[in-house]
Scaffold this motif. Sequence first.
Motif, PDB file in Angstrom:
ATOM      1  N   LEU A  97     -13.938 -23.684  -5.588  1.00  0.00           N
ATOM      2  CA  LEU A  97     -13.099 -22.817  -6.395  1.00  0.00           C
ATOM      3  C   LEU A  97     -11.821 -23.562  -6.775  1.00  0.00           C
ATOM      4  N   GLY A  98     -11.483 -23.555  -8.064  1.00  0.00           N
ATOM      5  CA  GLY A  98     -10.271 -24.186  -8.542  1.00  0.00           C
ATOM      6  C   GLY A  98     -10.407 -25.653  -8.876  1.00  0.00           C
ATOM      7  N   ASP A  99     -11.566 -26.264  -8.576  1.00  0.00           N
ATOM      8  CA  ASP A  99     -11.757 -27.672  -8.946  1.00  0.00           C
ATOM      9  C   ASP A  99     -11.471 -27.863 -10.432  1.00  0.00           C
ATOM     10  N   VAL A 100     -10.748 -28.926 -10.740  1.00  0.00           N
ATOM     11  CA  VAL A 100     -10.428 -29.236 -12.129  1.00  0.00           C
ATOM     12  C   VAL A 100     -11.288 -30.410 -12.578  1.00  0.00           C
ATOM     13  N   PHE A 101     -11.935 -30.236 -13.721  1.00  0.00           N
ATOM     14  CA  PHE A 101     -12.781 -31.267 -14.304  1.00  0.00           C
ATOM     15  C   PHE A 101     -12.210 -31.691 -15.656  1.00  0.00           C
ATOM     16  N   ALA A 102     -12.441 -32.944 -15.982  1.00  0.00           N
ATOM     17  CA  ALA A 102     -12.039 -33.477 -17.283  1.00  0.00           C
ATOM     18  C   ALA A 102     -13.253 -33.642 -18.172  1.00  0.00           C
ATOM     19  N   LEU A 103     -13.091 -33.257 -19.427  1.00  0.00           N
ATOM     20  CA  LEU A 103     -14.040 -33.560 -20.499  1.00  0.00           C
ATOM     21  C   LEU A 103     -13.237 -34.322 -21.543  1.00  0.00           C
ATOM     22  N   GLY A 104     -13.157 -35.640 -21.382  1.00  0.00           N
ATOM     23  CA  GLY A 104     -12.255 -36.401 -22.233  1.00  0.00           C
ATOM     24  C   GLY A 104     -10.831 -35.955 -21.977  1.00  0.00           C
ATOM     25  N   ASP A 105     -10.148 -35.497 -23.028  1.00  0.00           N
ATOM     26  CA  ASP A 105      -8.773 -35.011 -22.891  1.00  0.00           C
ATOM     27  C   ASP A 105      -8.702 -33.543 -22.498  1.00  0.00           C
ATOM     28  N   CYS A 106      -9.822 -32.857 -22.481  1.00  0.00           N
ATOM     29  CA  CYS A 106      -9.834 -31.441 -22.105  1.00  0.00           C
ATOM     30  C   CYS A 106      -9.861 -31.288 -20.588  1.00  0.00           C
TER      31      CYS A 106
END
Length: 218
Positions: A97-106
């Motif tokens: 829960l709360g993990d942050v993922f990157a999709l390029g700059d997003c």
Amino acid sequence: MSTRYFIGRTGQLADGTPSAIAKRAATTPLMLGPLGFAGDEQTDRRFHGGPDQAVHYFPAEHYQALAARFPALRRFGPGDLGENISDTGWLEDEVRLGDVFALGDCRIAVTQARVPCHKIAKRLDEPDAPAFVADTVRLGWYFRVIEGGMVELDTPLTRIDSDPSAPSIATLWRLRLDPAADPAVISWLASHPALGRAWRAKFAQRAEWLERNPPLFR
């Protein structure tokens, strides 16, 4: 398998039920905004979509387990259960829960598990499929969008931040169902800022009930 992206418009299931559960692989870069990818729809907004369920991830590995349990499902694959993103290597007992993922700059953050509903059964023509998905914790999960932008089709999904004290998606699901869960944990989740609002409300209701009806033994 590389990260794949899927979008879909409302169509009809075999029994005529309107649904956008059938997604198709994107063929051009996608704009990602607060409500998800441009060109994607969620038909029943009472239970799907919104900022807390903007993007749905479903592990590609789960299709093999579904096909093993229901041989007729061998014709199905990523995109067929409503997911917007699919890949291998990320599973419910590893993502928190709360993990942050990157999709390029997003940037997108994990908010809650996906609750399997009757449309999975209708989509797959397998009445027992939702129970199998729930019982084996092959659920997938939702993201909210922190920073939007354009996502190229070859953009990998990369985890960039994780709180080791937060529950995994698998643990979160079990806590949602466990009638004997620790009241302190339930209260903590009821106010957890990363959790989707609907789930916070459910945990708040549980916390209030437990406060009025404390267990005799623990």
